[in-house]
Design an enzyme around this catalytic site. Structure first.
Site: not given
Ligand code: UT7
Length: 321
Positions: A114, A248, A278
């Site tokens: 990215c 980005h 993204n």
């Molecule tokens: O471009 C390269 C750089 N990339 C980035 O900068 C991405 C950086 N990271 C992020 O943007 C975020 O961490 C994400 C959007 C990827 C995830 O958001 P988060 O607030 O960090 O969520 P999480 O990974 O901590 O997940 C929270 C919950 C989990 O469930 P439990 O374990 O709390 O029960 C996940 O399983 O949300 C769940 N989850 C979803 N639920 C519904 C993860 N993906 C989804 C989904 N729909 N698509």
């Protein structure tokens, strides 16, 4: 001489896929509410069958040349940032050279995930400063739809396809326009938190994006903040001098955090993540293309760009339009 951003261009595939469509997929277990709240993404574009990174990149490049009033004879070098090349080789950049009908100069790809567009700007700037090129096309083009695990809700909802390009022209520094500085960083210790294993030289792997999202998020907030400070300090400029932040586009929460850090209201930050998701190396040039066409970014504006991605790689670039 300075590398002036003489033209910008973007291309998005026709098909736009909404969160609701994804939520309706059997077994994916996601929702529009979750995706919007956690990422700001509402839809993303998906390449047509057979549509490649070079097809899209060539279209974005032609739009950038047209905006610059340049013809292909002015192109000395083509740099393509992509993680989804048409093939291991020839480079996607050389494929684009062929599609544009450019028969001189040189072309190569840059692999920095990215952050690829920021890296490519840095390399292009160096080529212009050493006199190896006077006109450089810098393109970010990605078909992430082909490297996603469409059963993994933690990644497949986050990405989209598209291409963006800028045409850089060597311009006398006295005119005040152009790239002021670029800042590139990487740290291979964090290679496994955002990775596509597999590929041409691999002995195994899945070939799809895997990401420890929360960890990447934490690195993003601290490393991007440091990179923008570094870019401003290198030019003796402060937060108040920035006209537009063109970040980005990975997550609206990261974008908002960076806007806040720079004391910039969100209406001075170019946001496309809601409609494009993204698009990796294509996200910054797509945002530049949109904001120069709709009249937000104008001549004289100071534009700050920043990105982080797999590697980890991260960086920033500062340009006077
Ligand atoms: O471009 C390269 C750089 N990339 C980035 O900068 C991405 C950086 N990271 C992020 O943007 C975020 O961490 C994400 C959007 C990827 C995830 O958001 P988060 O607030 O960090 O969520 P999480 O990974 O901590 O997940 C929270 C919950 C989990 O469930 P439990 O374990 O709390 O029960 C996940 O399983 O949300 C769940 N989850 C979803 N639920 C519904 C993860 N993906 C989804 C989904 N729909 N698509």
């Amino acid at each position: 001489m300075r590398a002036a951003i003489a033209g910008t261009g973007g291309y998005l595939p026709e098909r736009s896929l909404s969160n609701d469509e994804l939520a309706a997929w059997k077994g994916l277990d996601t929702s529009d509410d979750w995706i919007v709240e956690r990422t700001g993404i509402r839809r993303r574009h998906i390449a047509a069958e057979g549509e490649t990174a070079s097809d899209m990149g060539a279209k974005a490049a032609l739009a950038a040349l047209a905006q610059a009033g340049a013809d292909v004879g002015e192109v000395d070098a083509i740099l393509v940032a992509t993680s989804t090349p048409d093939s291991a080789f020839p480079a996607t950049a050389v494929r684009i050279q062929g599609k544009l009908g450019v028969t001189r100069g040189f072309a190569f790809d840059i692999a920095a995930a990215c952050t690829g567009f920021v890296y490519a700007l840095g390399v292009a700037d160096a080529l212009l400063h050493t006199g190896q090129a006077r006109g450089v096309l810098v393109i970010g083009t990605e078909v992430y739809s082909r490297i996603l695990d469409w059963t993994d809700r933690g990644t497949c909802v986050l990405f989209g396809d598209g291409a963006g390009a800028v045409f850089l022209r060597a311009t006398p520094a006295g005119e005040g326009r152009g790239l002021l500085s670029t800042h590139m960083h990487s740290d291979g210790r964090f290679g496994d938190i955002l990775v596509v294993d597999g590929g041409a030289g691999s002995t195994g792997g899945t070939g799809v994006v895997r990401m420890a999202g929360r960890e990447v998020f934490k690195h993003a907030v601290t490393k991007l903040a440091a990179a923008v400070d570094e870019a401003l300090a290198a030019n003796g400029l402060g937060h108040d001098d920035v006209t537009w932040l063109v970040p980005h586009q990975a997550n609206i929460r990261i974008i908002e955090a960076m806007g806040k850090k720079l004391h910039l209201p969100l209406d001075r930050v170019v946001v496309t993540v809601d409609r494009h998701a993204n698009t990796s190396a294509a996200s910054i040039p797509l945002a530049l293309a949109e904001a120069t066409r709709d009249g937000r970014i104008r001549r004289g504006d100071l534009v700050l760009m920043e990105a982080i991605g797999g590697g980890l790689t991260w960086g920033a670039a500062l340009a006077r339009f």
